[in-house]
Design a protein around this motif. Structure first.
Motif, PDB file in Angstrom:
ATOM      1  N   PHE A 292       1.156  -1.074   0.000  1.00 28.00           N
ATOM      2  CA  PHE A 292      -0.342  -0.186  -0.172  1.00 28.00           C
ATOM      3  C   PHE A 292       1.102   0.962  -0.215  1.00 28.00           C
ATOM      4  CE2 PHE A 292      -2.944  -2.998   1.981  1.00 28.00           C
ATOM      5  CZ  PHE A 292      -4.031  -2.669   0.641  1.00 28.00           C
ATOM      6  N   GLN A 293       0.470   2.376  -0.920  1.00 28.90           N
ATOM      7  CA  GLN A 293       1.801   3.483  -1.034  1.00 28.90           C
ATOM      8  C   GLN A 293       1.390   3.624   0.143  1.00 28.90           C
ATOM      9  OE1 GLN A 293       2.177   2.903  -4.083  1.00 28.90           O
ATOM     10  NE2 GLN A 293       3.083   5.117  -3.857  1.00 28.90           N
ATOM     11  N   ASN A 294       0.449   4.386   0.949  1.00 30.25           N
ATOM     12  CA  ASN A 294       0.779   5.020   2.438  1.00 30.25           C
ATOM     13  C   ASN A 294       1.507   4.610   3.416  1.00 30.25           C
ATOM     14  OD1 ASN A 294      -0.928   3.484   2.355  1.00 30.25           O
ATOM     15  ND2 ASN A 294      -2.482   5.221   2.785  1.00 30.25           N
ATOM     16  N   VAL A 295       1.447   3.234   3.208  1.00 29.01           N
ATOM     17  CA  VAL A 295       2.469   3.073   4.301  1.00 29.01           C
ATOM     18  C   VAL A 295       4.124   3.150   3.841  1.00 29.01           C
ATOM     19  CG1 VAL A 295       3.051   0.440   5.727  1.00 29.01           C
ATOM     20  CG2 VAL A 295       0.947   1.217   5.021  1.00 29.01           C
ATOM     21  N   ARG A 296       4.074   3.032   2.923  1.00 25.27           N
ATOM     22  CA  ARG A 296       5.578   2.952   2.136  1.00 25.27           C
ATOM     23  C   ARG A 296       6.087   4.778   2.823  1.00 25.27           C
ATOM     24  NH1 ARG A 296       5.275   1.146  -3.345  1.00 25.27           N
ATOM     25  NH2 ARG A 296       4.788  -0.695  -2.254  1.00 25.27           N
ATOM     26  N   ARG A 297       4.768   4.962   1.696  1.00 26.44           N
ATOM     27  CA  ARG A 297       5.184   7.180   1.800  1.00 26.44           C
ATOM     28  C   ARG A 297       5.593   6.694   3.560  1.00 26.44           C
ATOM     29  NH1 ARG A 297       1.694  10.289  -1.235  1.00 26.44           N
ATOM     30  NH2 ARG A 297       2.508   9.208  -3.012  1.00 26.44           N
ATOM     31  N   VAL A 298       4.707   6.708   4.351  1.00 28.39           N
ATOM     32  CA  VAL A 298       5.186   7.192   5.638  1.00 28.39           C
ATOM     33  C   VAL A 298       6.488   6.195   6.608  1.00 28.39           C
ATOM     34  CG1 VAL A 298       4.456   6.504   8.143  1.00 28.39           C
ATOM     35  CG2 VAL A 298       2.886   6.787   6.673  1.00 28.39           C
ATOM     36  N   VAL A 299       6.632   5.326   5.688  1.00 29.24           N
ATOM     37  CA  VAL A 299       8.280   4.597   6.095  1.00 29.24           C
ATOM     38  C   VAL A 299       9.572   5.560   5.496  1.00 29.24           C
ATOM     39  CG1 VAL A 299       9.622   3.080   5.411  1.00 29.24           C
ATOM     40  CG2 VAL A 299       7.223   2.349   6.097  1.00 29.24           C
ATOM     41  N   GLN A 300       9.002   5.658   4.506  1.00 30.08           N
ATOM     42  CA  GLN A 300      10.015   6.719   3.049  1.00 30.08           C
ATOM     43  C   GLN A 300      10.399   7.968   4.223  1.00 30.08           C
ATOM     44  OE1 GLN A 300      11.947   6.694   0.639  1.00 30.08           O
ATOM     45  NE2 GLN A 300      11.625   4.684   0.187  1.00 30.08           N
ATOM     46  N   ILE A 301       9.522   8.719   4.754  1.00 31.22           N
ATOM     47  CA  ILE A 301       9.411  10.016   5.125  1.00 31.22           C
ATOM     48  C   ILE A 301      10.757  10.245   6.655  1.00 31.22           C
ATOM     49  CG2 ILE A 301       8.344  11.493   7.603  1.00 31.22           C
ATOM     50  CD1 ILE A 301       5.953  11.639   5.442  1.00 31.22           C
ATOM     51  N   PHE A 302      10.439   8.868   7.323  1.00 29.42           N
ATOM     52  CA  PHE A 302      11.290   8.198   8.795  1.00 29.42           C
ATOM     53  C   PHE A 302      12.742   7.727   8.603  1.00 29.42           C
ATOM     54  CE2 PHE A 302       7.267   7.580  11.087  1.00 29.42           C
ATOM     55  CZ  PHE A 302       7.102   8.088  12.189  1.00 29.42           C
ATOM     56  N   ARG A 303      12.553   7.382   7.492  1.00 33.05           N
ATOM     57  CA  ARG A 303      14.022   6.747   6.744  1.00 33.05           C
ATOM     58  C   ARG A 303      14.414   8.644   6.726  1.00 33.05           C
ATOM     59  NH1 ARG A 303      15.775   3.010   3.175  1.00 33.05           N
ATOM     60  NH2 ARG A 303      13.810   1.828   2.991  1.00 33.05           N
ATOM     61  N   ILE A 304      14.051   9.872   5.405  1.00 34.16           N
ATOM     62  CA  ILE A 304      14.106  10.454   5.332  1.00 34.16           C
ATOM     63  C   ILE A 304      15.305  11.216   7.130  1.00 34.16           C
ATOM     64  CG2 ILE A 304      13.961  12.852   4.763  1.00 34.16           C
ATOM     65  CD1 ILE A 304      12.342  11.847   2.212  1.00 34.16           C
ATOM     66  N   MET A 305      14.038  10.966   7.781  1.00 34.98           N
ATOM     67  CA  MET A 305      14.471  11.496   9.376  1.00 34.98           C
ATOM     68  C   MET A 305      15.608  11.145   9.684  1.00 34.98           C
ATOM     69  SD  MET A 305      10.257  12.086  11.219  1.00 34.98           S
ATOM     70  CE  MET A 305      11.653  12.143  12.817  1.00 34.98           C
ATOM     71  N   ARG A 306      16.143  10.091   9.017  1.00 34.88           N
ATOM     72  CA  ARG A 306      17.159   9.566   9.610  1.00 34.88           C
ATOM     73  C   ARG A 306      18.566  10.619   9.505  1.00 34.88           C
ATOM     74  NH1 ARG A 306      17.904   3.564   6.945  1.00 34.88           N
ATOM     75  NH2 ARG A 306      16.636   2.868   7.546  1.00 34.88           N
ATOM     76  N   ILE A 307      18.499  11.523   8.880  1.00 34.55           N
ATOM     77  CA  ILE A 307      19.058  12.431   8.230  1.00 34.55           C
ATOM     78  C   ILE A 307      19.745  13.412   9.099  1.00 34.55           C
ATOM     79  CG2 ILE A 307      18.185  14.352   7.208  1.00 34.55           C
ATOM     80  CD1 ILE A 307      21.209  12.524   5.793  1.00 34.55           C
ATOM     81  N   LEU A 308      18.661  13.433  10.179  1.00 40.30           N
ATOM     82  CA  LEU A 308      18.763  14.201  11.419  1.00 40.30           C
ATOM     83  C   LEU A 308      19.982  13.691  12.510  1.00 40.30           C
ATOM     84  CD1 LEU A 308      14.902  14.460  13.081  1.00 40.30           C
ATOM     85  CD2 LEU A 308      16.427  16.508  12.164  1.00 40.30           C
ATOM     86  N   ARG A 309      20.648  12.288  11.892  1.00 35.53           N
ATOM     87  CA  ARG A 309      21.801  12.220  12.917  1.00 35.53           C
ATOM     88  C   ARG A 309      23.143  13.411  12.592  1.00 35.53           C
ATOM     89  NH1 ARG A 309      21.449   6.028  10.142  1.00 35.53           N
ATOM     90  NH2 ARG A 309      19.729   6.684  11.637  1.00 35.53           N
ATOM     91  N   ILE A 310      23.191  13.722  11.592  1.00 39.36           N
ATOM     92  CA  ILE A 310      24.095  14.801  10.871  1.00 39.36           C
ATOM     93  C   ILE A 310      24.250  15.953  12.133  1.00 39.36           C
ATOM     94  CG2 ILE A 310      22.702  16.312   9.386  1.00 39.36           C
ATOM     95  CD1 ILE A 310      26.219  14.348   9.186  1.00 39.36           C
ATOM     96  N   LEU A 311      23.045  16.158  12.578  1.00 31.86           N
ATOM     97  CA  LEU A 311      23.187  17.378  13.663  1.00 31.86           C
ATOM     98  C   LEU A 311      22.956  16.886  15.004  1.00 31.86           C
ATOM     99  CD1 LEU A 311      19.601  18.831  13.121  1.00 31.86           C
ATOM    100  CD2 LEU A 311      21.590  19.057  12.318  1.00 31.86           C
TER     101      LEU A 311
END
Lengths: 865, 489
Positions: A292-311
């Motif tokens: 389902f598209q929306n679950v994957r999208r949510v997962v994608q968003i969380f994946r992007i949030m990983r970039i926060l670790r650079i902070l």
């Protein structure tokens, strides 16, 4: 003026030998001239009396109405009737401006004058700072605010340093070690290595994250979706495991969990970890519905949030932290920048739209569509995907470029300013920490000689205020506090900056050692028992010279607080008394008292083999000490005064006096006594300033006071250290000069002064606290405060103690042995004061001693440091 | 006191008796004694010291009118003034110019100079700059204080209409005066935002409707929102105009011109569409209406009323007009030079994008401001070299004159807050002074009477309500008193 010292000497000599001038004499002297000479710090001024009358409520305004010697001495420091000259021991530079205020009605400020020092001068002369002219006022307030901010920050860092207490729960020692290891990379080599490893993990995980998106490295799952590279996924898992472990360890070892949780850096840590777990949770729980598209999208968003670790790197770089702080501080300017840009974009995009809309095949289809063009042009990026083609459009475009450059350039310098200020401040703070450490080290070595006690006091006042503010007082209260210290808007000079007066007074005493000053501080008040006061007055009358100390006693009627402050140099009296008058003067209460307490330190009486009397009055002395020491334990502001103490005091005096006279007759001892008294002065002064200054607060806000004092005590300590060290060095020198017994006396006087001080101190103020805390029953609030306070200063105590022991060791090993016995006694003799027992166990101090039969609660602490 | 008499003239004692015809004056200023010679002082006869010399023969009354005390025995005049400033001011008798002592507040020094009746022109230029800077600051503060006082000044004696007018004025112009006024300000801000958004959104083709003649029209909903906004603006403007105390001043001020420009296009287009059809052709009317639509942009400027940062920007730009001109001139020169160069260098290329010098102006601007769209770019080597140089020159040409502009901006921005607090402080000071003046006034009069015999008649002349140095002389005494009462309430 050159003529002044001569006149002063004349006057000074007269004052010690003869009666003060008659009021009629003073009035005559004032009437004979329309002018008056004011000597302020050596600079002579001449002014008309009626000029001074313009501000009758100020110090100078009052000068004219003072017709007695006492009231005059209250206002000025010295005077000379023949010359019609009055001396004030104040800063001469500031006085010029203040005198001009009388002359012209306009208060200006010397430009190079420090705002803080000027405000102190204003306080002294009783001029309100509100009169400052607008041209100088801006500068004055700016400087003062700046100063306050700095002090606030300093107090904050101090508090932060203190905040890390590992007291309440199990394995505090280990947790502290762990905390240091994880949070303070500079504390040890291991911590540094740990920090480097942590940085490497951050970098590694960021690289893995970016590589993961390379198409060559991605795999394809059964749904035709790209998935992570398995190797990179392992790397990711390891990194996350490390981060999680780090976070958990930090959390477990942190002294304050909630504060830790709230910290921005820790929030970033949490945000860096969480997405991973959320992703795992989502994919595991929705395996079947992953397509389902929306679950994957949510997962994608969380994946992007990983970039926060650079902070997370911010934890390891102060530069990044200061950048964040700057942005937070200059959100006003950032808003301005965005507003400017938004307006520019709006204007130019609509202009270019109207210019270009009739063109065929135009890309400026609407105003919102041309926003993009305006943004790219104003920031001078210029992709070239949209550009104007008509002449009018090109003109607009050209203007847009120039306006963009201007608009962006304007608010940025303000932000830059903020950044550089903060950066500078951070550097300054680092230096301050180093300086403090150096001071502590030097104090241990006893090698600092510095006399600017007043500055230290002023600073500690401000610190104190700020700490009080910080502790969540209501605004009204805060105002009041500030009123006391910063801007006494009314003339309340008796109450004016108590600590300052005391510091300057005691400072003078020590520096000049002038007999007048010391005498003036002979203090009846610390006993605070009506009979004793009466007795003192009688004695004072019998003394042949009713000299300057009457000034003090006349004040006592008006203002108790000030008097209490004046008791500090009290111990000087015996010395001076013996020097001038011998035994008769020794009868002054304070001297006797100090000797009593001295004797009380040695219940053995083995020490005073030459004075057989000591054995007899010993018990009385003990009682006195007992009564005095009980309030002394109440730094957390609860006091219990046993009425029986009055009688014991009294008996003690009469029994003790012969002994003290005997001691006084020994010239060799006197000399050593002198040194020791000096030492005692400062040591008492230190806690005095701490405790006394907080007194206005408990009266207003009891809740905040307890915590407030904690910090102020500590901050004072660090500031005060140079001064104490002078005197500790003095004591260190003593043994070489004097035989063994004298060294012992030094220590005992040390204590005695404190007992006395605390006694005097708590008499008045403490009684006001009675209703809140019943005697003998420490309320939990105070309890906590007390323990915190004690704990915080453990290290200070220790260093000081080391020093004291070092001074004592070479001369009197016996003494130390004795002290140890006392402390043992203290432990055994006290069953109720469990808290104190804990402390005692922490460091068995030579000064702590408790005498059995005292009732048990509230014990003697070494307040001496 | 044997204060150093005068080190410059060590021969006072020896020569003084011989030159008996030369007037010798001993002056004691706040405890500092100075000896002067009459002819020296008479160089500047209008100064106080010179007057002192001249009035010596006039008896005690004239002497006491000039100085505070006179010792006939020592023939010493006493002045109750600042000795430090005096030491600087007497330089005028020796050197003809005055330098301010470092650290003395310039305003304070100016007052001292006024007391000694030394003209300000003797102050040297190096110190004058400092003084004028401070003066400007004070004027600014005074202006602010005046504004605040004007707001406060509601007089009960005025007619009801006037009071009502003032009320509306406060309501609309001073958002900080009351809570409803703040609400009004926020509302007005929102209306500006909405109307701007509507203006932008209205141009999106998808949201437009096509009318009977095939012309694109704005969406009716947007149109009605627009009308509502204009209605609000009009009402606001009219109310302001009615309530303003000075109509002409109001109509000519910048912010209000912006307001008019924001409203006018709507009404003009309205009248044109209804009446214009009779006067001229339909296409012309439509063109005119279209042109007027551009003027709607003016409403964005209305935001400046609500943002102090924008006001600072306009203030800074106004103040740094010269620098702005410089910036434009640098750019213009650069554009001319580099476009001409670029044009000539690109001539050799067959498919050149530089078709004429005016056309390459565009390229020059885009290059010099480092925007670089890429619609025109050089193709020959020489042309590329020229482009690189023009880019460098552009950066420098922009960066150099922009610095003073930024400086101005930052200074005004920072000063704003300081001035704000200073103005408040000034108000407090005025209140204090007036209150004290009234309180002590009666008392000092009594004292005057009682001490008259002792101190002489000149006593009362000195005691009066002292105003601060920023005191605005425009304020009459009663108004002053009134404002004080107001603030007491």
């Amino acid at each position: 003026g050159p003529a002044m010292p001569l006149g002063m000497n004349k006057h000074g000599s007269r004052s010690t030998t003869s009666l003060p001038p008659d009021p009629t004499e003073i009035v005559r002297s004032k009437a004979c001239s329309r002018r008056v000479k004011l000597n302020v710090g050596g600079l002579a001024h001449e002014v008309l009396w009626r000029t001074l009358d313009r501000l009758p409520r100020t110090r100078l305004g009052k000068l004219r109405d003072c017709n007695t010697h006492d009231s005059l001495m209250e206002i000025c420091d010295d005077y000379n009737l023949e010359e019609n000259e009055y001396f004030f021991d104040r800063h001469p530079g500031a006085f010029t401006s203040i005198l001009n205020f009388y002359r012209t009605g306009k208060l200006h400020m010397m430009e190079e004058m420090c705002a803080l020092s000027f405000s102190q001068e204003l306080d002294y002369w009783g001029v309100d700072e509100i009169y400052l002219e607008s041209c100088c006022q801006a500068r004055y307030h700016q400087k003062k605010e700046q100063m306050n901010e700095e002090l606030k920050r300093e107090a904050e860092t101090l508090r932060e340093r203190e905040g890390e207490e590992f007291d309440n729960t199990c394995c505090a020692e280990k947790r502290k070690k762990l905390w240091d290891l994880l949070e303070k990379p500079n504390s040890s080599v291991a911590a540094k290595i740990l920090a480097i490893i942590s940085i490497m993990f951050i970098v590694l995980s960021t690289i893995a994250l970016s590589l993961n998106t390379l198409p060559e490295l991605q795999g394809v799952d059964e749904f035709g979706q790209t998935t992570d590279n398995p190797q990179l996924a392992h790397v990711e898992a390891v990194c996350i495991a490390w981060f999680t472990m780090e976070y958990l360890l930090r959390f477990l070892s942190s002294p304050k969990k909630w504060k830790f949780f709230k910290g921005p850096l820790n929030a970033i840590d949490l945000l860096a970890i969480l997405p991973y777990y959320v992703t795992i949770f989502l994919t595991e729980s929705n395996k079947s519905v992953l397509q389902f598209q929306n679950v994957r999208r949510v997962v994608q968003i969380f994946r992007i949030m990983r970039i926060l670790r650079i902070l997370k790197l911010a934890r390891h770089s102060t530069g990044l932290q200061s950048l964040g702080f700057t942005l937070r501080r200059s959100y006003n300017e950032l808003g301005l920048l965005i507003l400017f840009l938004a307006m520019g974009i709006m204007i130019f995009s609509s202009l270019v739209f109207f210019a270009e809309k009739d063109e065929d095949d135009t890309k400026f289809k609407s105003i919102p569509a041309s926003f993009w063009w305006a943004t790219i042009t104003m920031t001078t990026v210029g992709y070239g995907d949209i550009y104007p083609k008509t002449l009018l459009g090109k003109i607009v475009g050209g203007l847009c470029c120039i306006a963009g450059v201007l608009v962006i350039a304007l608010p940025i310098p303000i932000i830059v300013n903020n950044f550089s200020e903060f950066y500078k401040e951070q550097k300054r703070q680092e230096k301050a920490i180093k300086r403090r450490e150096a001071l502590e080290r030097a104090k241990r070595n006893g090698s600092i000689v510095s006399m600017n006690m007043k500055d230290a006091f002023a600073r500690s006042i401000e610190l104190m205020d700020i700490v009080v503010e910080k502790n969540g007082e209501s605004i009204a209260k805060k105002d009041k506090v500030q009123d006391n210290h910063l801007s006494p808007s009314k003339w309340k000079w008796t109450k004016r900056t108590l600590s300052e007066t005391s510091s300057s007074k005691s400072f003078e005493t020590k520096e000049q050692g002038s007999p007048e000053k010391a005498r003036s501080s002979s203090s009846p008040q610390h006993l605070n028992v009506q009979q004793l006061e009466d007795m003192y007055n009688k004695m004072a009358k019998t003394q042949s010279q009713p000299n300057l100390n009457t000034k003090e006693s006349s004040q006592s009627g008006k203002q108790k607080e000030e008097l209490e402050m004046e008791t500090l140099p009290g111990p000087m009296v015996p010395l001076l008394a013996t020097r001038t008058d011998g035994i008769i003067d020794m009868r002054s209460m304070s001297s006797i008292d100090s000797f009593i307490s001295c004797a009380a330190e040695f219940p053995d009486a083995g020490r005073f083999s030459h004075s057989p009397l000591t054995a007899l009055p010993c018990k009385g002395g003990i009682n006195v000490i007992q009564e005095q020491s009980r309030p002394e334990g109440s730094t957390a502001r609860y006091v219990e005064m046993n009425p029986s103490s009055e009688s014991s005091h009294r008996s003690a005096f009469f029994i003790e006096s012969p002994k003290s006279s005997i001691k006084a007759s020994n010239p060799l001892k006197l000399r050593s006594l002198k040194v020791n008294f000096m030492e005692e002065d400062t040591s008492t002064l230190v806690p005095a300033s701490n405790v006394l200054r907080t007194y206005p607060d408990p009266l207003k806000s009891r809740g905040a006071a307890a915590t407030a004092t904690d910090t102020s005590l500590l901050s004072d300590r660090s500031l005060m250290s140079p001064e104490t060290s002078i005197y500790t060095t003095a004591s260190a020198r003593t043994p070489t000069k004097s035989p063994e017994p004298q060294a012992a006396i030094a220590f005992n006087f040390h204590d005695a002064g404190i007992h006395k001080y605390i006694d005097a101190d708590t008499d008045d103020e403490g009684q006001l606290m009675y209703d809140s805390s019943p005697p003998g029953n420490v309320s939990p609030k105070y309890n906590v405060a007390n323990s915190g306070y004690l704990k915080q200063k453990d290290h200070v105590y220790r260093t000081e103690k080391n020093h004291l022991e070092a001074a004592a060791l070479p001369t009197s090993p016996k003494l130390i042995g004795q002290n140890c016995i006392y402390s043992m006694e203290g432990i055994t003799g006290r069953t109720q004061g469990n808290q104190e027992t804990v402390r005692l166990e922490n460091h068995i101090s030579p000064e702590v001693h408790v005498l059995p039969g005292s009732g048990g609660h509230a014990n003697t602490h070494d307040q001496s440091i | 006191i044997k204060m150093a008499a005068d080190s410059r003239f060590p021969d006072v004692d020896t020569d003084g008796s011989e030159k008996s015809e030369e007037m010798e004056i001993v002056v004691n200023v706040g405890g500092v004694r100075q000896v002067f010679y009459g002819d020296n002082l008479n160089q500047y006869p209008e100064t106080r010291l010179a007057e002192l010399v001249n009035c010596l023969s006039g008896g005690y009354d004239s002497i006491f009118s000039l100085c505070d005390d006179y010792d006939p025995g020592k023939r010493e005049f006493y002045f109750d003034r600042d000795p430090d400033a005096f030491k600087c001011i007497i330089d005028v008798y020796y050197f003809g110019e005055i330098h301010m002592k470092k650290g003395i507040c310039p305003i304070c020094f100016k007052n001292e100079m006024e007391f000694w009746k030394v003209d300000l022109k003797f102050l040297d230029d190096c110190c004058k700059a400092h003084l004028s800077e401070k003066k400007e600051e004070l004027e600014e503060i005074a202006r602010r204080v005046q504004l605040i006082l004007d707001d406060l000044g509601v007089d009960a004696s005025e007619s009801r209409w006037k009071r009502c007018q003032k009320c509306i004025w406060k309501f609309l112009e001073k958002p900080e005066s009351s809570c409803p006024a703040r609400v009004i300000a926020v509302l007005s801000f929102l209306f500006i935002l909405i109307s701007s958004v509507v203006m932008c959104v209205g141009t999106i083709p998808d949201l437009q409707v096509v009318d009977a003649e095939g012309n694109r029209m704005e969406h009716p909903i947007l149109d009605s929102i627009e009308t509502a906004c204009i209605g609000w603006f009009t009402m606001e403007y009219v109310l302001r105009l009615i309530s303003s105390p000075n109509k002409l001043h109001f109509a000519l001020s910048f912010m209000n011109i912006v307001d008019v420009l924001a409203i006018l296009p709507f009404y003009v287009s309205l009248t044109l569409t209804h009446l214009g059809a009779k006067l001229m052709e339909l296409s012309n009317v439509q063109q005119a209406v279209q042109a007027l639509r551009i003027m709607r942009i003016a409403r964005i400027f209305k935001l400046a009323r609500h943002s102090s940062g924008l006001q600072t920007l306009t203030y800074a730009l106004k103040r740094s007009f010269k620098e702005l001109g410089l910036l434009l001139m640098y750019l213009a020169v650069g554009i001319f030079v580099f476009s001409a160069l670029g044009y000539t260098m690109e001539q050799s290329h067959p498919e050149t994008l530089f078709k004429s010098i005016p056309q390459s102006f565009w390229w020059a601007i885009i290059t010099m401001t480092t925007v670089g769209y890429g619609d025109i770019y050089p193709k020959t080597t020489l042309g590329k070299l020229n482009a690189a140089i023009s880019f460098l020159c552009g950066v420098i040409a922009i960066a150099l004159p922009i610095h003073p502009i930024i400086n101005n901006f930052v200074r005004y921005y920072n000063k704003q807050r300081v001035l704000e607090t200073a103005a408040k402080h000034e108000l407090e000071l005025m209140e204090l002074n007036s209150a004290e003046g009234r309180a002590t006034g009666s008392r000092s009069e009594l004292e005057d009477l009682s001490r008259e015999g002792k101190d002489g008649p000149f006593y009362s002349s000195r005691i009066k309500v002292s105003h601060s140095d920023t005191f605005i002389h425009l304020l009459s005494e009663e108004k002053h008193y009134r404002t004080r009462l107001q603030s007491c309430k």
